[in-house]
Design a protein around this motif. Structure first.
Motif, short mmCIF file in Angstrom:
data_model
loop_
_atom_site.label_atom_id
_atom_site.label_comp_id
_atom_site.label_asym_id
_atom_site.label_seq_id
_atom_site.Cartn_x
_atom_site.Cartn_y
_atom_site.Cartn_z
N ASP A 92 -1.35 -0.48 8.19
CA ASP A 92 -2.06 0.55 7.43
C ASP A 92 -1.29 1.02 6.20
O ASP A 92 -1.68 1.99 5.56
N LEU A 93 -0.21 0.33 5.84
CA LEU A 93 0.54 0.70 4.63
C LEU A 93 -0.23 0.31 3.38
O LEU A 93 -0.87 -0.74 3.33
N ASN A 94 -0.17 1.15 2.37
CA ASN A 94 -0.80 0.85 1.09
C ASN A 94 0.18 0.28 0.08
O ASN A 94 -0.21 -0.33 -0.91
N GLN A 95 1.47 0.50 0.35
CA GLN A 95 2.50 0.08 -0.58
C GLN A 95 3.72 -0.43 0.17
O GLN A 95 4.07 0.09 1.22
N ARG B 219 -0.76 -8.93 3.76
CA ARG B 219 -1.58 -7.72 3.91
C ARG B 219 -1.82 -7.42 5.39
O ARG B 219 -1.74 -6.27 5.82
N ARG C 151 -3.11 -12.53 1.71
CA ARG C 151 -3.80 -12.01 2.89
C ARG C 151 -2.88 -11.93 4.11
O ARG C 151 -2.90 -10.92 4.82
N ASP D 238 1.73 -2.86 -4.51
CA ASP D 238 0.49 -2.52 -3.80
C ASP D 238 0.16 -3.62 -2.81
O ASP D 238 0.11 -4.80 -3.17
N VAL D 239 -0.07 -3.23 -1.57
CA VAL D 239 -0.40 -4.20 -0.53
C VAL D 239 -1.65 -4.98 -0.90
O VAL D 239 -1.74 -6.18 -0.64
N ALA D 240 -2.60 -4.35 -1.55
CA ALA D 240 -3.85 -5.01 -1.94
C ALA D 240 -3.61 -6.21 -2.87
O ALA D 240 -4.44 -7.12 -2.93
N ASP D 241 -2.46 -6.23 -3.57
CA ASP D 241 -2.15 -7.32 -4.50
C ASP D 241 -1.41 -8.47 -3.84
O ASP D 241 -1.09 -9.47 -4.51
N ASP E 68 9.66 0.50 3.12
CA ASP E 68 9.88 1.72 2.35
C ASP E 68 11.04 1.58 1.37
O ASP E 68 11.88 0.69 1.49
N ALA F 227 1.16 -5.87 6.97
CA ALA F 227 1.49 -4.54 6.46
C ALA F 227 0.80 -3.42 7.22
O ALA F 227 1.13 -2.25 7.05
#
Length: 74
Positions: A35-38, A30, A27, A21-24, A55, A33
Motif C-alpha cells: 500500500d506504499l505510494n512512494q 508495484r 508491475r 512514485d510506485v505508480a511509475d 523509506d 510495494a
C-alpha cells in the motif's frame, strides 16, 4: 561490482537518494510495494539505480552502511 561512484573533495563516494512514485514502477515492483505510494531509490552518479527501499531514512542508512555518502535529490 564495477559501478562508477562519484568522489567528492573529501574523498567520500557519493550516491543520490530520490523519491520514486510506485505508480511509475514496473508491475512486479508495484505489487511488492503493497500500500506504499512512494519508495526511495539510491543511484550512482551515472543514474544507475543501486537500491530501492521503503523509506528515506532507510535509504540513507543503507548507503552509509556501504561506506557511501548519500545526498538527497529534490
Amino acid at each position: 561490482m564495477n559501478t562508477p561512484i562519484e568522489i567528492n573533495t573529501e574523498g567520500n563516494r557519493i550516491v543520490y537518494v530520490k523519491a520514486v512514485d510506485v505508480a511509475d514502477l514496473p508491475r512486479d515492483v508495484r505489487e511488492q510495494a503493497g500500500d506504499l505510494n512512494q519508495l526511495y531509490a539510491v543511484h550512482d552518479s551515472d543514474g544507475q539505480q543501486l537500491a530501492l527501499v521503503a523509506d528515506r531514512k532507510m535509504a540513507f542508512i543503507l548507503a552509509r552502511e556501504h561506506d557511501l555518502s548519500p545526498v538527497a535529490v529534490h
